[in-house]
Design a protein around this motif. Sequence first.
Motif, short mmCIF file in Angstrom:
data_model
loop_
_atom_site.label_atom_id
_atom_site.label_comp_id
_atom_site.label_asym_id
_atom_site.label_seq_id
_atom_site.Cartn_x
_atom_site.Cartn_y
_atom_site.Cartn_z
N ALA A 1 -37.59 29.09 -41.21
CA ALA A 1 -37.11 28.67 -39.88
C ALA A 1 -35.62 28.97 -39.75
CB ALA A 1 -37.37 27.19 -39.70
N LEU A 2 -35.27 29.49 -38.62
CA LEU A 2 -33.87 29.75 -38.33
C LEU A 2 -33.34 28.55 -37.57
CD1 LEU A 2 -31.48 31.73 -38.30
CD2 LEU A 2 -32.35 32.61 -36.16
N ASP A 3 -32.46 27.80 -38.21
CA ASP A 3 -31.90 26.62 -37.57
C ASP A 3 -30.90 27.04 -36.52
OD1 ASP A 3 -33.36 24.87 -39.16
OD2 ASP A 3 -31.83 24.85 -40.72
N LEU A 4 -31.15 26.60 -35.29
CA LEU A 4 -30.25 26.88 -34.19
C LEU A 4 -29.61 25.59 -33.73
CD1 LEU A 4 -32.49 29.33 -32.15
CD2 LEU A 4 -30.62 29.91 -33.69
N LEU A 5 -28.30 25.62 -33.60
CA LEU A 5 -27.55 24.44 -33.20
C LEU A 5 -27.08 24.57 -31.76
CD1 LEU A 5 -25.30 24.25 -36.39
CD2 LEU A 5 -27.39 22.96 -35.94
N THR A 6 -26.97 23.44 -31.10
CA THR A 6 -26.42 23.41 -29.74
C THR A 6 -24.91 23.29 -29.83
OG1 THR A 6 -26.54 21.01 -29.60
CG2 THR A 6 -28.49 22.25 -28.86
N GLN B 1 -23.82 19.90 -31.02
CA GLN B 1 -23.99 19.73 -32.47
C GLN B 1 -22.86 20.39 -33.24
OE1 GLN B 1 -27.97 21.37 -32.61
NE2 GLN B 1 -28.86 19.36 -33.08
N VAL B 2 -22.45 21.58 -32.81
CA VAL B 2 -21.33 22.27 -33.45
C VAL B 2 -20.05 21.48 -33.23
CG1 VAL B 2 -19.94 24.38 -33.47
CG2 VAL B 2 -22.43 24.53 -33.31
N MET B 3 -19.89 20.93 -32.04
CA MET B 3 -18.71 20.09 -31.76
C MET B 3 -18.64 18.94 -32.76
SD MET B 3 -19.06 19.96 -27.59
CE MET B 3 -18.13 18.44 -27.45
N ALA B 4 -19.77 18.31 -33.01
CA ALA B 4 -19.81 17.19 -33.94
C ALA B 4 -19.52 17.64 -35.37
CB ALA B 4 -21.18 16.50 -33.88
N ALA C 1 -29.40 28.72 -22.23
CA ALA C 1 -28.93 27.89 -23.34
C ALA C 1 -28.20 28.71 -24.39
CB ALA C 1 -30.12 27.17 -23.99
N ARG C 2 -27.08 28.23 -24.85
CA ARG C 2 -26.30 28.87 -25.91
C ARG C 2 -26.69 28.21 -27.22
NH1 ARG C 2 -22.97 33.27 -26.23
NH2 ARG C 2 -22.51 32.82 -24.06
N ARG C 3 -27.04 29.01 -28.21
CA ARG C 3 -27.41 28.48 -29.52
C ARG C 3 -26.62 29.19 -30.61
NH1 ARG C 3 -28.87 25.07 -26.74
NH2 ARG C 3 -30.97 24.27 -26.42
N ALA D 1 -27.29 28.23 -37.68
CA ALA D 1 -26.63 27.39 -38.69
C ALA D 1 -25.87 28.24 -39.69
CB ALA D 1 -27.66 26.50 -39.39
N HIS D 2 -26.43 29.41 -40.05
CA HIS D 2 -25.73 30.26 -41.02
C HIS D 2 -24.42 30.80 -40.43
CE1 HIS D 2 -26.55 34.25 -39.28
NE2 HIS D 2 -27.71 33.73 -38.91
N ALA D 3 -24.36 30.97 -39.11
CA ALA D 3 -23.11 31.43 -38.47
C ALA D 3 -22.03 30.37 -38.59
CB ALA D 3 -23.35 31.79 -37.01
N LEU D 4 -22.42 29.11 -38.45
CA LEU D 4 -21.45 28.02 -38.61
C LEU D 4 -20.97 27.95 -40.06
CD1 LEU D 4 -19.92 25.63 -37.46
CD2 LEU D 4 -21.95 24.22 -37.89
N THR D 5 -21.89 28.10 -41.00
CA THR D 5 -21.53 28.10 -42.42
C THR D 5 -20.59 29.26 -42.74
OG1 THR D 5 -23.67 27.11 -42.95
CG2 THR D 5 -22.47 28.13 -44.76
N ASP D 6 -20.90 30.44 -42.21
CA ASP D 6 -20.05 31.61 -42.43
C ASP D 6 -18.66 31.40 -41.84
OD1 ASP D 6 -22.18 32.82 -43.68
OD2 ASP D 6 -22.67 34.13 -41.98
N PHE D 7 -18.60 30.82 -40.65
CA PHE D 7 -17.32 30.54 -40.00
C PHE D 7 -16.47 29.61 -40.86
CE2 PHE D 7 -14.91 27.50 -37.41
CZ PHE D 7 -13.96 28.35 -36.87
N ILE D 8 -17.07 28.54 -41.35
CA ILE D 8 -16.35 27.57 -42.18
C ILE D 8 -15.87 28.23 -43.47
CG2 ILE D 8 -16.57 25.44 -43.51
CD1 ILE D 8 -18.52 24.50 -41.27
N ARG D 9 -16.75 29.02 -44.11
CA ARG D 9 -16.39 29.69 -45.36
C ARG D 9 -15.22 30.64 -45.13
NH1 ARG D 9 -20.89 32.18 -46.38
NH2 ARG D 9 -21.82 30.43 -47.45
N THR D 10 -15.27 31.41 -44.04
CA THR D 10 -14.20 32.35 -43.72
C THR D 10 -12.88 31.62 -43.50
OG1 THR D 10 -15.76 33.89 -42.73
CG2 THR D 10 -13.46 34.14 -42.09
N ARG D 11 -12.93 30.52 -42.77
CA ARG D 11 -11.70 29.76 -42.50
C ARG D 11 -11.13 29.18 -43.79
NH1 ARG D 11 -10.13 29.09 -36.99
NH2 ARG D 11 -8.42 27.99 -37.99
N LEU D 12 -12.00 28.69 -44.68
CA LEU D 12 -11.52 28.16 -45.96
C LEU D 12 -10.86 29.24 -46.80
CD1 LEU D 12 -14.43 25.75 -46.93
CD2 LEU D 12 -12.08 25.12 -46.33
N GLU D 13 -11.45 30.45 -46.80
CA GLU D 13 -10.89 31.55 -47.56
C GLU D 13 -9.54 31.97 -46.98
OE1 GLU D 13 -13.99 34.46 -47.39
OE2 GLU D 13 -15.17 33.46 -48.97
#
Length: 74
Positions: A16-21, A24-27, A53-55, A58-70
């Motif tokens: 399953a591809l988890d899609l966030l609203t 949810q990303v704001m939170a 609807a914009r979705r 979940a992997h895009a959010l994880t990638d974004f966070i990882r990139t920002r941390l790096e």
Amino acid sequence: MPPAKTTVLRTEVAPALDLLTVPQVMAHLQLGRSAVYDLLRTGQLASMTLGRARRIPAHALTDFIRTRLEQEAA
């Protein structure tokens, strides 16, 4: 007599591809609506549109966070 042969049908199920609203990303990021839409508009955070609807995958959010941390660590 040998036992009756049982046929098992197996169907492959894609993970399953988890899609966030946006809310949810704001939170998750503890950011406001405008900040999240700015990330989407600038392409820093990947998303897709399904109808109206914009979705955000979940992997895009994880990638974004990882990139920002790096970037912060560099």
